[in-house]
Structure formats: structure tokens, C-alpha cells
Design a protein around this motif. Structure first.
Motif, PDB file in Angstrom:
ATOM      1  N   LEU A  71       0.804  -1.221   0.000  1.00 18.27           N
ATOM      2  CA  LEU A  71       0.000   0.000   0.000  1.00 18.27           C
ATOM      3  C   LEU A  71       0.838   1.274   0.000  1.00 18.27           C
ATOM      4  N   ASN A  72       2.121   1.157   0.356  1.00 21.79           N
ATOM      5  CA  ASN A  72       3.022   2.312   0.322  1.00 21.79           C
ATOM      6  C   ASN A  72       3.722   2.473  -1.018  1.00 21.79           C
ATOM      7  N   GLY A  73       3.462   1.557  -1.954  1.00 21.57           N
ATOM      8  CA  GLY A  73       4.075   1.631  -3.272  1.00 21.57           C
ATOM      9  C   GLY A  73       5.351   0.821  -3.412  1.00 21.57           C
ATOM     10  N   THR A  74       5.786   0.143  -2.356  1.00 21.07           N
ATOM     11  CA  THR A  74       6.990  -0.682  -2.453  1.00 21.07           C
ATOM     12  C   THR A  74       6.707  -1.878  -3.350  1.00 21.07           C
ATOM     13  N   VAL A  75       7.547  -2.076  -4.345  1.00 21.31           N
ATOM     14  CA  VAL A  75       7.402  -3.217  -5.238  1.00 21.31           C
ATOM     15  C   VAL A  75       7.871  -4.458  -4.495  1.00 21.31           C
ATOM     16  N   HIS A  76       7.017  -5.473  -4.429  1.00 23.40           N
ATOM     17  CA  HIS A  76       7.368  -6.717  -3.738  1.00 23.40           C
ATOM     18  C   HIS A  76       7.755  -7.819  -4.708  1.00 23.40           C
ATOM     19  N   ALA A  77       7.028  -7.943  -5.816  1.00 22.83           N
ATOM     20  CA  ALA A  77       7.305  -9.045  -6.734  1.00 22.83           C
ATOM     21  C   ALA A  77       6.674  -8.766  -8.089  1.00 22.83           C
ATOM     22  N   ALA A  78       7.194  -9.452  -9.099  1.00 19.13           N
ATOM     23  CA  ALA A  78       6.610  -9.390 -10.437  1.00 19.13           C
ATOM     24  C   ALA A  78       6.877 -10.711 -11.144  1.00 19.13           C
ATOM     25  N   VAL A  79       5.910 -11.139 -11.937  1.00 18.10           N
ATOM     26  CA  VAL A  79       6.051 -12.369 -12.708  1.00 18.10           C
ATOM     27  C   VAL A  79       5.573 -12.124 -14.135  1.00 18.10           C
ATOM     28  N   GLY A  80       6.066 -12.950 -15.034  1.00 19.27           N
ATOM     29  CA  GLY A  80       5.589 -12.958 -16.405  1.00 19.27           C
ATOM     30  C   GLY A  80       4.876 -14.275 -16.635  1.00 19.27           C
ATOM     31  N   THR A  81       3.725 -14.242 -17.296  1.00 27.39           N
ATOM     32  CA  THR A  81       2.979 -15.475 -17.554  1.00 27.39           C
ATOM     33  C   THR A  81       2.548 -15.525 -19.011  1.00 27.39           C
ATOM     34  N   ALA A  82       2.575 -16.737 -19.558  1.00 24.20           N
ATOM     35  CA  ALA A  82       2.084 -16.978 -20.921  1.00 24.20           C
ATOM     36  C   ALA A  82       1.820 -18.465 -21.075  1.00 24.20           C
ATOM     37  N   SER A  83       0.676 -18.808 -21.598  1.00 20.98           N
ATOM     38  CA  SER A  83       0.316 -20.204 -21.895  1.00 20.98           C
ATOM     39  C   SER A  83       0.511 -21.142 -20.713  1.00 20.98           C
ATOM     40  N   VAL A  93      11.250  -6.403  -3.520  1.00 23.29           N
ATOM     41  CA  VAL A  93      11.927  -6.802  -2.289  1.00 23.29           C
ATOM     42  C   VAL A  93      11.693  -8.268  -1.936  1.00 23.29           C
ATOM     43  N   ASP A  94      10.676  -8.885  -2.505  1.00 23.61           N
ATOM     44  CA  ASP A  94      10.390 -10.291  -2.233  1.00 23.61           C
ATOM     45  C   ASP A  94      10.572 -11.175  -3.467  1.00 23.61           C
TER      46      ASP A  94
END
Length: 158
Positions: A71-83, A93-94
Motif C-alpha cells: 500500500l506504500n508503493g513498495t514493489v514486492h514481486a513481479a512475474v511474467g505469464t504466458a500459456s 523486495v520479495d
């Protein structure tokens, strides 16, 4: 009389130019793609399934990128998905605490299914967040292929 016609022509041209400008601005607002992957406040719609997180989705060349911020805008994780396949992006950070169907789960530091919550869900992918006693958050990414049952809802199978 030519003075009146000249005035009408100028007014018509000004009205046309004004209409063109407004339509261009409206088109730019609706046609602009979401941008800002990895940023605290990207130019994208928050599609979170939880009031405790912000989730942003970006699509490029058939790959969907899902980013989870607190909620403070800190990026925790990101993933890419396809098929039905997911990869962890080195963002947030995570990032080291993201589990995908193809990845081996990192050693968990005592988490509870009760505190696991779904932060994002669409017709192909579900992302859950589970707080760890270390203060980190573990994110599980599940696809329809890896999780075809209701037990993947992130609410302890209820």
C-alpha cells in the motif's frame, strides 16, 4: 461581406482545430498502454483482489506481467505469464520469495494458510501472498494448468 466570410472561416477553422485537439487527447488517454513495470506507482490500473495490496498488469507481445506492490508503493514481486507458464522477474523486495509451478519453493519460515490471501486472479492465473515470520512475504503463482481445482483460491481450501 468578405470580412464576414473571413471571420466565419476563421471561427470554423478554430472550432475544427479545437475538436481535433480534444479528440486527440481522448484517443491518447484510451489508447495509451500501461507503462511503468517495476515502478512504485506505474501508469496502470490497480486490479488487486485484496485491499491490502496494489496489483498492476502489463501485456506485451502476448506475455502478461503481473506486479505486486504494498500500500506504500513498495514493489514486492513481479512475474511474467504466458500459456500456463510463469517466470519470476528480478523485481521487488520479495523476488526471492516467489514460487511458480516450475520453481522449487524456498524454505518457508512458518507460514499459515489462514493468513494467505489472493491478491490477483484472472481466468488463467492466481497470485497469493503469505506473510512469513521473518517479515518477508511469499507469493505463490498458480496457473489453471498447475492448479485446476478450487484448492488454489488462497483461502485455505475453503
Amino acid at each position: 461581406m468578405s470580412r464576414i466570410q473571413g471571420s466565419l472561416v476563421r471561427k470554423a477553422a478554430l472550432a475544427g482545430l479545437t475538436a481535433f485537439c480534444f479528440s486527440s487527447m481522448a484517443f491518447a488517454q484510451t489508447a495509451a498502454p500501461a507503462t511503468g513495470l517495476g515502478q512504485s506507482w506505474p501508469n496502470a490500473t490497480d486490479v488487486s483482489a485484496s485491499p491490502n495490496w496494489h496489483v498492476y498488469v502489463f501485456v506485451l507481445n502476448g506475455i502478461k506481467y503481473i506486479q505486486v506492490n504494498d500500500l506504500n508503493g513498495t514493489v514486492h514481486a513481479a512475474v511474467g505469464t504466458a500459456s500456463g507458464t510463469s517466470i519470476v522477474l528480478p523485481v521487488g523486495v520479495d523476488a526471492q520469495n516467489v514460487v511458480t509451478p516450475a520453481a522449487n519453493a524456498p524454505a518457508s519460515t512458518s507460514s499459515s494458510a489462514v493468513s494467505t490471501e489472493t491478491v490477483y486472479q484472472d481466468s488463467a492465473t492466481t497470485v497469493t501472498a503469505t506473510p512469513q515470520t521473518s517479515g518477508a512475504t511469499q507469493f505463490n503463482v498458480m496457473s489453471i494448468k498447475s492448479c485446476p481445482t478450487a484448492s488454489c483460491s488462497g483461502n485455505g481450501g475453503a
